[in-house]
Motif scaffolding. Structure first.
Motif, PDB file in Angstrom:
ATOM      1  N   LEU A   1       0.845  -1.199   0.000  1.00 41.37           N
ATOM      2  CA  LEU A   1       0.000   0.000   0.000  1.00 41.37           C
ATOM      3  C   LEU A   1       0.881   1.251   0.000  1.00 41.37           C
ATOM      4  O   LEU A   1       1.023   1.933   1.005  1.00 41.37           O
ATOM      5  N   ARG A   2       1.465   1.536  -1.098  1.00 40.29           N
ATOM      6  CA  ARG A   2       2.447   2.626  -1.205  1.00 40.29           C
ATOM      7  C   ARG A   2       1.868   4.013  -0.949  1.00 40.29           C
ATOM      8  O   ARG A   2       2.593   4.933  -0.637  1.00 40.29           O
TER       9      ARG A   2
ATOM     10  N   GLY B   1       8.981   0.631   6.860  1.00 33.18           N
ATOM     11  CA  GLY B   1       9.880   1.570   6.201  1.00 33.18           C
ATOM     12  C   GLY B   1       9.647   1.681   4.701  1.00 33.18           C
ATOM     13  O   GLY B   1      10.105   2.621   4.062  1.00 33.18           O
ATOM     14  N   GLN B   2       8.909   0.734   4.147  1.00 29.84           N
ATOM     15  CA  GLN B   2       8.590   0.772   2.716  1.00 29.84           C
ATOM     16  C   GLN B   2       7.406   1.691   2.406  1.00 29.84           C
ATOM     17  O   GLN B   2       7.170   2.028   1.253  1.00 29.84           O
ATOM     18  N   LEU B   3       6.664   2.084   3.430  1.00 25.64           N
ATOM     19  CA  LEU B   3       5.465   2.914   3.232  1.00 25.64           C
ATOM     20  C   LEU B   3       5.861   4.389   3.242  1.00 25.64           C
ATOM     21  O   LEU B   3       5.537   5.144   4.154  1.00 25.64           O
ATOM     22  N   THR B   4       6.554   4.802   2.211  1.00 24.38           N
ATOM     23  CA  THR B   4       7.206   6.109   2.175  1.00 24.38           C
ATOM     24  C   THR B   4       6.248   7.301   2.162  1.00 24.38           C
ATOM     25  O   THR B   4       6.684   8.424   2.389  1.00 24.38           O
ATOM     26  N   GLN B   5       4.961   7.085   1.928  1.00 24.03           N
ATOM     27  CA  GLN B   5       3.996   8.192   1.931  1.00 24.03           C
ATOM     28  C   GLN B   5       3.319   8.389   3.287  1.00 24.03           C
ATOM     29  O   GLN B   5       2.490   9.278   3.444  1.00 24.03           O
ATOM     30  N   LEU B   6       3.688   7.558   4.277  1.00 18.21           N
ATOM     31  CA  LEU B   6       3.065   7.665   5.592  1.00 18.21           C
ATOM     32  C   LEU B   6       3.263   9.049   6.183  1.00 18.21           C
ATOM     33  O   LEU B   6       4.367   9.584   6.195  1.00 18.21           O
ATOM     34  N   ARG B   7       2.170   9.627   6.683  1.00 21.50           N
ATOM     35  CA  ARG B   7       2.228  10.915   7.373  1.00 21.50           C
ATOM     36  C   ARG B   7       1.989  10.729   8.867  1.00 21.50           C
ATOM     37  O   ARG B   7       2.398  11.555   9.667  1.00 21.50           O
ATOM     38  N   GLY B   8       1.299   9.631   9.225  1.00 21.55           N
ATOM     39  CA  GLY B   8       1.013   9.351  10.624  1.00 21.55           C
ATOM     40  C   GLY B   8       1.143   7.870  10.902  1.00 21.55           C
ATOM     41  O   GLY B   8       0.667   7.051  10.119  1.00 21.55           O
ATOM     42  N   LEU B   9       1.806   7.530  12.002  1.00 14.59           N
ATOM     43  CA  LEU B   9       2.020   6.126  12.361  1.00 14.59           C
ATOM     44  C   LEU B   9       1.845   5.969  13.861  1.00 14.59           C
ATOM     45  O   LEU B   9       2.511   6.643  14.646  1.00 14.59           O
ATOM     46  N   SER B  10       0.928   5.074  14.248  1.00 14.78           N
ATOM     47  CA  SER B  10       0.753   4.750  15.659  1.00 14.78           C
ATOM     48  C   SER B  10       1.233   3.329  15.909  1.00 14.78           C
ATOM     49  O   SER B  10       0.732   2.376  15.318  1.00 14.78           O
TER      50      SER B  10
END
Length: 167
Positions: A17-18, A38-47
């Motif tokens: 899910l890029r 670390g592959q989800l380079t578009q993540l803006r928020g991570l819990s």
């Protein structure tokens, strides 16, 4: 994904899910999950709240340069684990509520000098004035929550006062 069991198949699907921007993972998430995150380079928020991050190498999150919000609340993170946190240039908010944050954690944050960080939540008893002063010398935060930090006294008031953006 908070209530989905993280099997190898689910991890594989999620890593594809890029374009995903916000992700809250279940408490069964472990340090072994960091490389695929670390592959989800578009993540803006991570819990990663309530997850088992002991022994974590947060260096695997180095590619998350769009990450603005990171929640590590209620996790067990040693100072050594935390020192693997990379310089995430877009990180604005870091939540460490309910973790055993120490001055060692704050010293690492001070060294990182995250250019976008404006908000830090540190709710726990193991922080002292020395850690707060060190952090204040590196950041001009808008919000700095030190609730239940019994080691913080009035001696760091001058350092907090130098944070002109502090609300």
């Amino acid at each position: 994904v908070r209530h989905i069991r993280l099997t190898d198949s689910v991890r594989n699907q999620l890593s594809r899910l890029r374009r995903v921007q916000w992700l809250r993972l279940p408490k069964e998430t472990t340090a072994e999950d960091l490389p695929w995150l670390g592959q989800l380079t578009q993540l803006r928020g991570l819990s990663l709240s309530e997850s088992a991050m002991n022994g974590a190498d947060f260096g695997a999150l180095r590619n998350l340069q769009s990450l603005q919000w990171l929640d590590l609340s209620l996790t067990v993170i040693s100072g050594n684990d935390f020192e693997t946190l990379p310089p995430l240039g877009s990180l604005q908010t870091l939540v460490l509520m309910g973790t055993d944050v120490t001055d060692q954690h704050l010293a690492h944050l001070a060294k990182l000098r995250l250019p976008s960080m404006t908000s830090l939540v540190v709710v726990g008893p193991s922080v002292s004035d020395a850690g707060v002063v060190q952090l204040c010398n590196s950041y001009n935060l808008e919000a700095f929550d030190l609730s239940n930090s019994s080691g913080v006294t009035g001696s760091c008031a001058d350092a907090l006062g130098r944070m002109s953006n502090l609300r």
